[in-house]
Design an enzyme around this catalytic site. Structure first.
Site, PDB file in Angstrom:
ATOM      1  N   TRP A  17      -2.553  -2.869  -1.719  1.00 45.24           N
ATOM      2  CA  TRP A  17      -2.153  -4.276  -1.781  1.00 45.24           C
ATOM      3  C   TRP A  17      -3.020  -4.955  -0.744  1.00 45.24           C
ATOM      4  O   TRP A  17      -2.842  -4.762   0.463  1.00 45.24           O
ATOM      5  CB  TRP A  17      -0.674  -4.422  -1.441  1.00 45.24           C
ATOM      6  CG  TRP A  17      -0.122  -5.785  -1.673  1.00 45.24           C
ATOM      7  CD1 TRP A  17       0.345  -6.300  -2.843  1.00 45.24           C
ATOM      8  CD2 TRP A  17       0.049  -6.823  -0.701  1.00 45.24           C
ATOM      9  NE1 TRP A  17       0.787  -7.588  -2.662  1.00 45.24           N
ATOM     10  CE2 TRP A  17       0.614  -7.931  -1.364  1.00 45.24           C
ATOM     11  CE3 TRP A  17      -0.225  -6.929   0.672  1.00 45.24           C
ATOM     12  CZ2 TRP A  17       0.917  -9.125  -0.711  1.00 45.24           C
ATOM     13  CZ3 TRP A  17       0.072  -8.110   1.319  1.00 45.24           C
ATOM     14  CH2 TRP A  17       0.639  -9.186   0.626  1.00 45.24           C
ATOM     15  N   GLY A  64      -1.142  -0.525   6.470  1.00 46.47           N
ATOM     16  CA  GLY A  64      -0.894  -1.257   7.712  1.00 46.47           C
ATOM     17  C   GLY A  64      -2.068  -2.160   8.029  1.00 46.47           C
ATOM     18  O   GLY A  64      -2.893  -2.431   7.155  1.00 46.47           O
ATOM     19  N   CYS A  69       0.836  -1.186   0.000  1.00 44.73           N
ATOM     20  CA  CYS A  69       0.000   0.000   0.000  1.00 44.73           C
ATOM     21  C   CYS A  69       0.880   1.248   0.000  1.00 44.73           C
ATOM     22  O   CYS A  69       1.833   1.355   0.760  1.00 44.73           O
ATOM     23  CB  CYS A  69      -0.958   0.103   1.179  1.00 44.73           C
ATOM     24  SG  CYS A  69      -2.199  -1.170   1.211  1.00 44.73           S
ATOM     25  N   ARG A  72       4.483  -0.331  -4.475  1.00 46.83           N
ATOM     26  CA  ARG A  72       4.139  -0.825  -3.142  1.00 46.83           C
ATOM     27  C   ARG A  72       2.858  -1.656  -3.129  1.00 46.83           C
ATOM     28  O   ARG A  72       2.533  -2.295  -2.130  1.00 46.83           O
ATOM     29  CB  ARG A  72       3.968   0.356  -2.178  1.00 46.83           C
ATOM     30  CG  ARG A  72       5.190   1.210  -2.043  1.00 46.83           C
ATOM     31  CD  ARG A  72       4.917   2.359  -1.106  1.00 46.83           C
ATOM     32  NE  ARG A  72       4.629   1.882   0.239  1.00 46.83           N
ATOM     33  CZ  ARG A  72       5.552   1.595   1.137  1.00 46.83           C
ATOM     34  NH1 ARG A  72       6.817   1.743   0.851  1.00 46.83           N
ATOM     35  NH2 ARG A  72       5.216   1.165   2.332  1.00 46.83           N
TER      36      ARG A  72
END
Ligand code: G6P
Length: 611
Positions: free
Chosen positions: A74, A104, A2, A27
């Site tokens: 992601w 996160g 992410c 990412r």
């Protein structure tokens, strides 16, 4: 894992955010979204790459404003759907127009969700992030910064977030714990991002937020405080790399650019660290721990993926040069194994990004148990760099391609220098160190020679590219190279490839060999060479096609292989630095020939900041 980017200033936010998303797309790239404040909140989200979002934005009216947030995802919690894409909002009926982007994992999200549902909140996605946005909304009483702080006090897990609120159109609130976040400080503007690549085009002044900290950004000022609202001071520093370093230049892909950068990047790894006058290695970052290192009883190197393979080479180097019992381990296994670690142990976390969650946790675990914790890291100021007692930076420059290449050789070279540094303080003679340093210094030119064979490697690869199963074999110091060659091929070409010690093949995998199966041998001239030749014969007599990485001048190997990729002669300990180059090129060309997206392979992320 992410990417997040946010802007507040006087310019239109949209182009800045889209450009930032493209920089951060490595990412994660399952889906993307953007949210802008301008007389109300406007959000646009799309499944797929940033370019899909870009196309969709053209069809949405009123997407404008000088404050906004954007995210490339992601997936962890919830499938790849538009509803799960960020930004997420607080309650659509009774909320305050709050929008959140997050990198996160909120670990206690299900407890919080239940609590919020009982209070009447309605959720529209399966994500942990939506729970956080509702929680901020629930705790909002006219002050966004306070609401974010209050919400984060209830949260366990990792986060880098950026938050907007319709009721406060001149405020952007960002916060972090565990996941990376950097704030670029411009003239009357701030650009917040997961890493500096999305910032350098706008400003070179930036600060990183410490864990458990919230920053409130208005156009002309910022304030940083802990989640308990204790004000903290932050140091704005100069970003170290230039925009040119993250541009593609004449290359088609970042991976190819980074493969070709290796002669230069390895010179950077060595720069200032070799004292030619005294014939010694100078590692300023670990100088104060030199004695502890020289007296260490055991060294454990931990990492994931390519960094683990470099750690495996590091183990050979440490044992051979420093003569200290050494191990390598998956960081993810090490941390949960109740490892025996004490004051005589040195644990080295090897990581390009310095953010890999498992590697970070292993380092923290080792530190807690009394070990000296070192980092061999590329990204300056990353979490592992900050959490370790000391370390050695790779200095190979930003690595953007998801498949790691120049970081691998940088890690091996940094570990070689570290092993030599310790070894000299134990048993190694000055003469030995001097001749080793000479060999090391010659590596960049030797890699350059291998790079010049790229076209020939491409031609040879084309003959086998339709084969779906490959073996990569090596012995001793070249065994991790075989693993790395197999990893590169599978991650970007989606070809099934296994790497293993050449001698292990006859204990099972030999059953796989059928007519024409490509078997790559890393067969450079060293102490294991004759044995590798025997393993080559075993493969040939079963119909396998041998592709050998061999030392220049080795004519014999031509007679037992279908293809030979030659590399210059190098001392055994440093052979991985040259023997991996043809395998990086092989994987690259295979992926291109198969029409795959080299820099953004499916399902992968460059930096894995979740366990
Ligand atoms: C991910 C990447 C790999 C990388 C690994 C470790 O899986 O796709 O290329 O080797 O993480 O990353 P690190 O940043 O810790 O070296």
């Amino acid at each position: 894992m992410c990417g997040i980017v946010a802007y507040i200033g006087r310019k239109q936010a949209m182009p800045i955010l889209l450009e930032g998303l493209k920089r951060l797309e490595y990412r994660g790239y399952d889906s993307a979204g953007i949210g802008l404040l301008n007389d109300g909140l406007k959000i646009c989200r799309a499944v797929g790459r940033v370019r899909v979002l870009e196309e969709k934005i053209r069809t949405v009216e009123g997407l404008a404003g000088t404050i906004g947030i954007a995210h490339t995802r992601w997936a962890t919690h919830g499938g790849v759907t538009e509803a799960n894409a960020h930004p997420h909002q607080d309650d659509l009926e009774s909320g305050h127009g709050i929008a959140v982007i997050h990198n996160g994992i909120i670990e206690n999200y299900s407890v919080l969700k239940k609590y919020l549902e009982e209070k009447g909140h309605k959720f529209h996605s399966e994500t942990d992030t939506e729970v956080l946005s509702h929680l901020i909304g629930e705790l909002y009483h006219g002050d966004l910064e306070k609401a974010v702080q209050a919400a984060l006090r209830e949260v366990t897990g990792a986060y880098a977030i950026a938050v907007l609120c319709v009721e406060e159109p001149d405020t952007l609130v960002v916060a972090r714990k565990g996941s990376p976040l950097m704030v670029g400080v411009g003239n009357g503007e701030y650009i917040v991002a997961s890493d500096s690549s999305a910032i350098v085009a706008h400003t070179t002044q930036a600060f990183t937020l410490p864990d458990f900290t919230v920053a409130k950004l208005t156009r002309d000022a910022f304030r940083t405080a802990t989640i308990d609202d204790v004000p903290i001071t932050t140091e704005v520093r100069e970003l170290e790399f230039e925009l040119a370093e993250i541009d593609l230049g004449p290359y088609d892909h970042y991976m190819l650019k980074e493969i070709f950068e290796q002669p230069r990047s390895l010179r950077m790894t060595m720069q200032g660290r070799i004292d030619a006058r005294t014939g010694s290695i100078v590692l300023g970052g670990i100088a104060e721990h030199a004695r502890t290192l020289a007296n260490a009883k055991r060294i454990v190197m931990v990492g994931q993926g390519t960094a683990l393979h470099a750690s495996m080479v590091g183990r050979y180097l440490m044992e051979d040069l420093a003569k200290i019992a050494s191990e390598h381990d998956f960081a993810s296994e090490f941390r949960y194994r109740n490892p025996i670690v004490d004051f005589g142990t040195c644990v080295i976390a090897v990581s390009q990004s310095g953010e890999t969650a498992d590697t970070l946790a292993a380092l923290q675990e080792a530190k807690q148990r009394g070990a000296l914790a070192l980092g061999v890291v590329n990204v300056v100021g990353s979490t592992i760099a900050r959490e370790s007692d000391a370390g050695v930076y790779l200095r190979v420059g930003p690595e953007i391609g998801v498949a790691s290449t120049k970081a691998f050789t940088g890690q091996i070279l940094a570990l070689s220098m570290l092993s030599l540094y310790i070894g000299r303080r134990r048993y190694l003679s000055q003469d030995y160190v001097t001749s080793f340093i000479k060999e090391m210094s010659g590596i960049p030119d030797k890699i350059q020679r291998v790079l010049e064979t790229s076209d020939a490697i491409c031609k040879a690869t084309a003959k086998y590219v339709e084969r779906e199963n490959w073996l990569f074999l090596g012995r001793g110091v070249n065994y991790p190279v075989a693993l790395e060659g197999a990893l590169k091929l599978k991650e970007i070409s989606y070809i099934h490839a296994e790497g293993m010690p050449a001698a292990e093949m006859k204990h099972g995998p030999i059953a796989l060999i059928d007519k024409g199966m490509p078997v790559v041998f890393v067969a450079t001239r060293n102490s294991q060479y004759e044995k590798v030749l025997a393993n080559i014969s075993e493969v040939r007599s079963r119909g396998g096609h041998v592709i050998a990485v061999a030392t220049e001048g080795d004519d014999h190997i031509r007679t037992v292989s279908e293809e030979v990729f030659y590399v210059p002669d190098v001392i055994e300990q440093l052979q991985p630095l040259v023997s991996v180059i043809p395998l990086q090129l092989l994987a690259y060309h295979a992926a291109v020939l198969r029409g795959k997206d080299v820099d953004k392979p499916r399902n992968l992320a460059k930096s894995v900041t979740v366990e």
